[in-house]
Design a protein around this motif. Sequence first.
Motif, PDB file in Angstrom:
ATOM      1  N   HIS A   6      39.160  49.784  41.534  1.00 54.35           N
ATOM      2  CA  HIS A   6      38.772  50.177  40.046  1.00 54.35           C
ATOM      3  C   HIS A   6      37.833  50.596  40.083  1.00 54.35           C
ATOM      4  O   HIS A   6      37.263  51.671  39.452  1.00 54.35           O
ATOM      5  CB  HIS A   6      39.285  48.870  39.540  1.00 54.35           C
ATOM      6  N   HIS A  31      41.606  52.140  34.567  1.00 50.50           N
ATOM      7  CA  HIS A  31      42.209  50.649  35.062  1.00 50.50           C
ATOM      8  C   HIS A  31      43.600  50.804  34.673  1.00 50.50           C
ATOM      9  O   HIS A  31      44.553  50.335  35.694  1.00 50.50           O
ATOM     10  CB  HIS A  31      41.496  49.653  34.373  1.00 50.50           C
ATOM     11  N   ASP A  35      46.673  50.604  37.595  1.00 48.41           N
ATOM     12  CA  ASP A  35      47.639  49.342  37.681  1.00 48.41           C
ATOM     13  C   ASP A  35      48.923  49.734  37.705  1.00 48.41           C
ATOM     14  O   ASP A  35      49.539  48.623  38.014  1.00 48.41           O
ATOM     15  CB  ASP A  35      47.134  48.096  36.435  1.00 48.41           C
ATOM     16  N   ASP A  80      39.874  43.019  35.271  1.00 44.94           N
ATOM     17  CA  ASP A  80      40.136  42.077  36.124  1.00 44.94           C
ATOM     18  C   ASP A  80      39.511  40.794  36.115  1.00 44.94           C
ATOM     19  O   ASP A  80      39.852  39.810  36.699  1.00 44.94           O
ATOM     20  CB  ASP A  80      40.118  42.709  37.356  1.00 44.94           C
ATOM     21  N   ASN A  83      42.088  38.345  35.183  1.00 45.46           N
ATOM     22  CA  ASN A  83      42.669  37.978  36.405  1.00 45.46           C
ATOM     23  C   ASN A  83      41.983  37.006  37.256  1.00 45.46           C
ATOM     24  O   ASN A  83      42.821  36.119  37.695  1.00 45.46           O
ATOM     25  CB  ASN A  83      43.286  39.355  37.222  1.00 45.46           C
ATOM     26  N   HIS A 101      48.471  43.783  32.505  1.00 46.85           N
ATOM     27  CA  HIS A 101      48.313  42.572  32.899  1.00 46.85           C
ATOM     28  C   HIS A 101      49.235  41.475  32.459  1.00 46.85           C
ATOM     29  O   HIS A 101      49.463  40.367  32.860  1.00 46.85           O
ATOM     30  CB  HIS A 101      46.961  41.962  32.883  1.00 46.85           C
TER      31      HIS A 101
HETATM   32 ZN   LIG Z   1      44.125  45.026  36.576  1.00 47.05          ZN
END
Ligand SMILES: [Zn+2]
Length: 136
Positions: A6, A31, A35, A80, A83, A101
Motif C-alpha cells: 500500500h 488502498h 484491496d 490498515d 486492521n 475491510h
Molecule cells: Zn486494507
Amino acid sequence: MCVFTHFAAGALAGSFLPVPVAAPLLGLGSHLLLDVIPHRDFEDYRIEILLWLAAMAALGVMGGMTLPIALAGLFAVLPDLENLLWKLGRLRDDQKIFPGHRPGWLRHGRETGRSSIVLQIVFTVVVVAFLIRRSS
Ligand SMILES: [Zn+2]
C-alpha cells in the motif's frame, strides 16, 4: 494487500503529483483499488510493518522522498490501522469503517497463494528503486 505494498503504490501515485494537495485522496484511493485485487498478507503483521519502515527509510535516506510521496504513501497505509487494531483485539470486525475491510459495496479480494507476497515485495522494491533513481 500488505502494508508495504500500500505504501509503495501510494508513494508511486504521489510521485506524479506536482503539489501535495491531492496526495491524501490519491493514497486512500490506491488502498481501495489494491484491496480489491486477490492477494495474500503475512500472517505476522510485524513483518509487514518492518518492511514498510524499511521502504520508507530507504526513500528517506537515499533521497526519493518528497512531500507528495510521503503524504500519498502514508494515507495509502492509514486504512490498515483499523486492521492492525482488529488483529490486536482492540476493534471488532463490525467496527471497521473503511470500504473493503467490511461487508458492503466493495468486496475485499479473495486470498491467493504465497506468490502474491513475493510479487508484492518485488513491486515494492522496484517502486522504491524507481523513486530513488528518479530523484537523483
Ligand atoms: Zn486494507
